[in-house]
Scaffold this motif. Structure first.
Motif, PDB file in Angstrom:
ATOM      1  N   LYS A   8      48.824  47.280  21.946  1.00 37.44           N
ATOM      2  CA  LYS A   8      48.810  46.395  23.159  1.00 37.44           C
ATOM      3  C   LYS A   8      47.367  45.975  23.678  1.00 37.44           C
ATOM      4  CE  LYS A   8      50.672  46.819  27.658  1.00 37.44           C
ATOM      5  NZ  LYS A   8      51.360  47.084  28.636  1.00 37.44           N
ATOM      6  N   VAL A   9      47.083  44.643  23.667  1.00 38.63           N
ATOM      7  CA  VAL A   9      45.860  44.331  24.244  1.00 38.63           C
ATOM      8  C   VAL A   9      45.746  44.153  25.866  1.00 38.63           C
ATOM      9  CG1 VAL A   9      44.116  42.495  24.270  1.00 38.63           C
ATOM     10  CG2 VAL A   9      45.152  43.274  21.930  1.00 38.63           C
ATOM     11  N   VAL A  10      45.188  44.833  26.448  1.00 34.93           N
ATOM     12  CA  VAL A  10      44.998  44.948  27.881  1.00 34.93           C
ATOM     13  C   VAL A  10      43.767  43.910  28.147  1.00 34.93           C
ATOM     14  CG1 VAL A  10      44.842  46.080  29.885  1.00 34.93           C
ATOM     15  CG2 VAL A  10      46.154  46.884  27.928  1.00 34.93           C
ATOM     16  N   ILE A  11      43.938  42.952  29.037  1.00 37.01           N
ATOM     17  CA  ILE A  11      42.689  42.026  29.340  1.00 37.01           C
ATOM     18  C   ILE A  11      42.570  42.536  30.928  1.00 37.01           C
ATOM     19  CG2 ILE A  11      41.919  39.798  29.843  1.00 37.01           C
ATOM     20  CD1 ILE A  11      43.758  38.961  27.518  1.00 37.01           C
ATOM     21  N   VAL A  12      41.482  42.564  31.248  1.00 38.84           N
ATOM     22  CA  VAL A  12      40.731  43.035  32.531  1.00 38.84           C
ATOM     23  C   VAL A  12      39.769  41.645  32.945  1.00 38.84           C
ATOM     24  CG1 VAL A  12      39.617  44.830  33.866  1.00 38.84           C
ATOM     25  CG2 VAL A  12      41.077  45.494  32.154  1.00 38.84           C
ATOM     26  N   ILE A  13      40.140  41.277  34.205  1.00 39.03           N
ATOM     27  CA  ILE A  13      39.124  40.430  34.883  1.00 39.03           C
ATOM     28  C   ILE A  13      37.947  41.257  35.360  1.00 39.03           C
ATOM     29  CG2 ILE A  13      38.814  38.582  36.514  1.00 39.03           C
ATOM     30  CD1 ILE A  13      41.909  38.114  36.268  1.00 39.03           C
ATOM     31  N   LEU A  14      36.515  40.887  35.046  1.00 37.22           N
ATOM     32  CA  LEU A  14      35.842  41.544  35.726  1.00 37.22           C
ATOM     33  C   LEU A  14      35.369  40.711  37.051  1.00 37.22           C
ATOM     34  CD1 LEU A  14      33.561  41.974  32.642  1.00 37.22           C
ATOM     35  CD2 LEU A  14      35.158  43.773  33.570  1.00 37.22           C
ATOM     36  N   LYS A  15      36.109  41.094  38.099  1.00 35.81           N
ATOM     37  CA  LYS A  15      36.047  40.422  39.223  1.00 35.81           C
ATOM     38  C   LYS A  15      34.542  40.141  39.882  1.00 35.81           C
ATOM     39  CE  LYS A  15      38.439  43.806  41.145  1.00 35.81           C
ATOM     40  NZ  LYS A  15      39.358  44.605  41.505  1.00 35.81           N
ATOM     41  N   GLU A  16      33.786  41.321  40.012  1.00 31.13           N
ATOM     42  CA  GLU A  16      32.605  41.277  40.512  1.00 31.13           C
ATOM     43  C   GLU A  16      31.717  40.040  39.632  1.00 31.13           C
ATOM     44  OE1 GLU A  16      29.855  41.969  43.340  1.00 31.13           O
ATOM     45  OE2 GLU A  16      31.841  42.628  43.480  1.00 31.13           O
ATOM     46  N   VAL A  17      31.731  39.738  38.572  1.00 34.19           N
ATOM     47  CA  VAL A  17      31.138  38.724  37.907  1.00 34.19           C
ATOM     48  C   VAL A  17      31.529  37.360  38.411  1.00 34.19           C
ATOM     49  CG1 VAL A  17      30.586  37.662  35.546  1.00 34.19           C
ATOM     50  CG2 VAL A  17      30.871  39.941  35.605  1.00 34.19           C
ATOM     51  N   LEU A  18      32.755  37.329  38.586  1.00 33.95           N
ATOM     52  CA  LEU A  18      33.150  35.912  39.118  1.00 33.95           C
ATOM     53  C   LEU A  18      32.462  35.731  40.598  1.00 33.95           C
ATOM     54  CD1 LEU A  18      36.969  35.731  37.690  1.00 33.95           C
ATOM     55  CD2 LEU A  18      34.670  34.368  37.049  1.00 33.95           C
ATOM     56  N   GLU A  76      33.765  33.227  28.426  1.00 36.21           N
ATOM     57  CA  GLU A  76      35.188  34.242  28.720  1.00 36.21           C
ATOM     58  C   GLU A  76      34.446  35.845  28.531  1.00 36.21           C
ATOM     59  OE1 GLU A  76      38.897  33.377  26.790  1.00 36.21           O
ATOM     60  OE2 GLU A  76      38.925  31.253  27.660  1.00 36.21           O
ATOM     61  N   ASP A  77      33.561  35.978  27.555  1.00 33.43           N
ATOM     62  CA  ASP A  77      33.297  37.403  27.563  1.00 33.43           C
ATOM     63  C   ASP A  77      32.373  37.756  28.579  1.00 33.43           C
ATOM     64  OD1 ASP A  77      30.957  35.871  26.569  1.00 33.43           O
ATOM     65  OD2 ASP A  77      30.330  37.131  24.957  1.00 33.43           O
ATOM     66  N   GLN A  78      32.117  36.992  29.635  1.00 32.56           N
ATOM     67  CA  GLN A  78      31.304  37.483  30.480  1.00 32.56           C
ATOM     68  C   GLN A  78      32.192  37.914  31.705  1.00 32.56           C
ATOM     69  OE1 GLN A  78      29.003  33.649  30.657  1.00 32.56           O
ATOM     70  NE2 GLN A  78      27.260  35.165  31.487  1.00 32.56           N
ATOM     71  N   PHE A  79      33.272  37.583  31.817  1.00 34.23           N
ATOM     72  CA  PHE A  79      34.229  37.737  33.044  1.00 34.23           C
ATOM     73  C   PHE A  79      35.597  38.476  32.467  1.00 34.23           C
ATOM     74  CE2 PHE A  79      35.078  33.312  32.221  1.00 34.23           C
ATOM     75  CZ  PHE A  79      36.557  33.386  32.509  1.00 34.23           C
ATOM     76  N   LEU A  80      35.813  38.505  31.188  1.00 33.94           N
ATOM     77  CA  LEU A  80      37.104  39.042  30.739  1.00 33.94           C
ATOM     78  C   LEU A  80      36.657  40.171  29.600  1.00 33.94           C
ATOM     79  CD1 LEU A  80      39.307  36.074  29.828  1.00 33.94           C
ATOM     80  CD2 LEU A  80      39.463  37.510  31.866  1.00 33.94           C
ATOM     81  N   SER A  81      37.385  41.247  30.003  1.00 31.88           N
ATOM     82  CA  SER A  81      37.171  42.372  29.213  1.00 31.88           C
ATOM     83  C   SER A  81      38.609  42.858  28.497  1.00 31.88           C
ATOM     84  CB  SER A  81      36.708  43.808  29.552  1.00 31.88           C
ATOM     85  OG  SER A  81      36.488  44.713  28.943  1.00 31.88           O
ATOM     86  N   SER A  82      38.746  43.134  27.043  1.00 31.38           N
ATOM     87  CA  SER A  82      39.819  43.445  26.686  1.00 31.38           C
ATOM     88  C   SER A  82      39.662  44.887  25.678  1.00 31.38           C
ATOM     89  CB  SER A  82      40.254  42.488  25.631  1.00 31.38           C
ATOM     90  OG  SER A  82      39.565  42.139  24.504  1.00 31.38           O
ATOM     91  N   SER A  83      41.002  45.459  25.624  1.00 32.03           N
ATOM     92  CA  SER A  83      40.942  46.732  25.022  1.00 32.03           C
ATOM     93  C   SER A  83      42.535  46.862  24.445  1.00 32.03           C
ATOM     94  CB  SER A  83      40.371  47.873  26.059  1.00 32.03           C
ATOM     95  OG  SER A  83      41.462  47.960  27.088  1.00 32.03           O
ATOM     96  N   GLU A  84      42.433  47.683  23.416  1.00 32.56           N
ATOM     97  CA  GLU A  84      43.989  47.894  22.875  1.00 32.56           C
ATOM     98  C   GLU A  84      44.109  49.199  23.399  1.00 32.56           C
ATOM     99  OE1 GLU A  84      43.853  47.395  18.770  1.00 32.56           O
ATOM    100  OE2 GLU A  84      43.148  45.275  18.592  1.00 32.56           O
ATOM    101  N   SER A  85      45.682  49.435  23.531  1.00 35.71           N
ATOM    102  CA  SER A  85      46.165  50.618  23.922  1.00 35.71           C
ATOM    103  C   SER A  85      47.430  50.691  23.063  1.00 35.71           C
ATOM    104  CB  SER A  85      46.523  50.881  25.191  1.00 35.71           C
ATOM    105  OG  SER A  85      47.536  49.937  25.897  1.00 35.71           O
ATOM    106  N   VAL A  86      47.881  52.080  22.729  1.00 32.08           N
ATOM    107  CA  VAL A  86      49.019  52.262  22.049  1.00 32.08           C
ATOM    108  C   VAL A  86      50.302  52.437  22.896  1.00 32.08           C
ATOM    109  CG1 VAL A  86      49.994  53.941  20.595  1.00 32.08           C
ATOM    110  CG2 VAL A  86      47.762  53.210  20.160  1.00 32.08           C
ATOM    111  N   GLY A  87      51.314  51.922  22.565  1.00 28.12           N
ATOM    112  CA  GLY A  87      52.323  51.809  23.486  1.00 28.12           C
ATOM    113  C   GLY A  87      53.440  50.832  23.234  1.00 28.12           C
TER     114      GLY A  87
END
Length: 87
Positions: A8-18, A76-87
């Motif tokens: 599963k791809v999890v996308i995180v908003i890098l709040k501080e950057v925005l 988008e790569d400045q304020f969004l981060s994605s990672s994959e997790s198993v599940g």
């Protein structure tokens, strides 16, 4: 038969950057909200909250963050981060 676990791809908003980008441009919540057709509490939630209480889903919150980032001239790569997790 072996089934591989789904990733599963999890996308995180890098709040501080925005937040920093908004502040550097001298924009308040209300000004930015008006410019991107959102409410000021949406901007505040994107910059401060971990949940999505004013958005129906996390995907909608991410789409709003993309709108904001685009308006602020960020990629988008400045304020969004994605990672994959198993599940």
């Amino acid at each position: 038969m072996f089934l591989a676990p789904k990733t599963k791809v999890v996308i995180v908003i890098l709040k501080e950057v925005l937040k920093v980008a908004r502040e550097e441009r001298g924009l308040g919540y209300e000004e930015l909200a008006k410019a991107v057709c959102l409410k000021k509490w949406h901007i505040r939630e994107i910059e401060e909250a971990e949940s999505f209480s004013t958005f129906y889903t996390m995907n909608i919150k991410i789409q709003a963050a993309k709108k904001i980032g685009n308006y602020l001239g960020l990629s988008e790569d400045q304020f969004l981060s994605s990672s994959e997790s198993v599940g």
